[in-house]
Motif scaffolding. Sequence first.
Motif, PDB file in Angstrom:
ATOM      1  N   ASP A  34     -16.812 -67.816 -25.080  1.00  0.00           N
ATOM      2  CA  ASP A  34     -18.191 -67.899 -24.620  1.00  0.00           C
ATOM      3  C   ASP A  34     -19.126 -67.378 -25.698  1.00  0.00           C
ATOM      4  N   LYS A  35     -20.290 -67.989 -25.841  1.00  0.00           N
ATOM      5  CA  LYS A  35     -21.392 -67.493 -26.675  1.00  0.00           C
ATOM      6  C   LYS A  35     -20.958 -66.970 -28.043  1.00  0.00           C
ATOM      7  N   GLY A  36     -20.482 -67.853 -28.873  1.00  0.00           N
ATOM      8  CA  GLY A  36     -20.127 -67.482 -30.227  1.00  0.00           C
ATOM      9  C   GLY A  36     -18.741 -66.889 -30.390  1.00  0.00           C
ATOM     10  N   VAL A  37     -18.025 -66.688 -29.300  1.00  0.00           N
ATOM     11  CA  VAL A  37     -16.636 -66.222 -29.371  1.00  0.00           C
ATOM     12  C   VAL A  37     -15.786 -67.474 -29.548  1.00  0.00           C
ATOM     13  N   THR A  38     -15.182 -67.624 -30.709  1.00  0.00           N
ATOM     14  CA  THR A  38     -14.481 -68.872 -31.009  1.00  0.00           C
ATOM     15  C   THR A  38     -12.995 -68.837 -30.682  1.00  0.00           C
ATOM     16  N   ASN A  39     -12.412 -67.648 -30.612  1.00  0.00           N
ATOM     17  CA  ASN A  39     -10.980 -67.532 -30.329  1.00  0.00           C
ATOM     18  C   ASN A  39     -10.774 -66.707 -29.071  1.00  0.00           C
ATOM     19  N   SER A  40      -9.999 -67.234 -28.150  1.00  0.00           N
ATOM     20  CA  SER A  40      -9.710 -66.512 -26.909  1.00  0.00           C
ATOM     21  C   SER A  40      -8.705 -65.397 -27.169  1.00  0.00           C
ATOM     22  N   ALA A  41      -8.561 -64.519 -26.199  1.00  0.00           N
ATOM     23  CA  ALA A  41      -7.552 -63.464 -26.287  1.00  0.00           C
ATOM     24  C   ALA A  41      -6.162 -64.071 -26.414  1.00  0.00           C
TER      25      ALA A  41
END
Length: 148
Positions: A34-41
């Motif tokens: 979300d919102k500029g977070v390109t890689n998930s956990a």
Amino acid sequence: MVIPILKSMFVRDLDRLHFQISNFNTEPNIWRVDKGVTNSAGNLALHIVGNLNAFIGAELGNTGYIRDRRAEFSSKNVPVDTLLKDIFNTKEMIIQVLDSMDESELELKYPIVVFKKPMTTKYFLIHLTTHLAYHLGQVNYYRRLFDA
């Protein structure tokens, strides 16, 4: 004695990664961006596992591991049980490889050039602990932001 220190750091942080992934309230949030977070956990967990299996397992332990770095970031919805098993197996591999090493091996050149110049195995293993810690912190924040 650097090897016991390295081993304790890898074990500590892989145990923490296991804790973070296993403590998401809902499995889909492991894969949320979300919102500029390109890689998930989840993708960061896959990346950590791939990175350590390639650079420690394959290069130092001759495990035969073949890395698919692209899949570390493109795979989605890998079951949490699979992620947790992979984290555990990575930890066990690191313990085995480091236990088989002699301190003098740390002063040898790392088998491949990674940062465009040769470095000692000790330098690169220290780098790998900081790389793991960096991504572990991201996973922790993602769990608290996306899974609250």
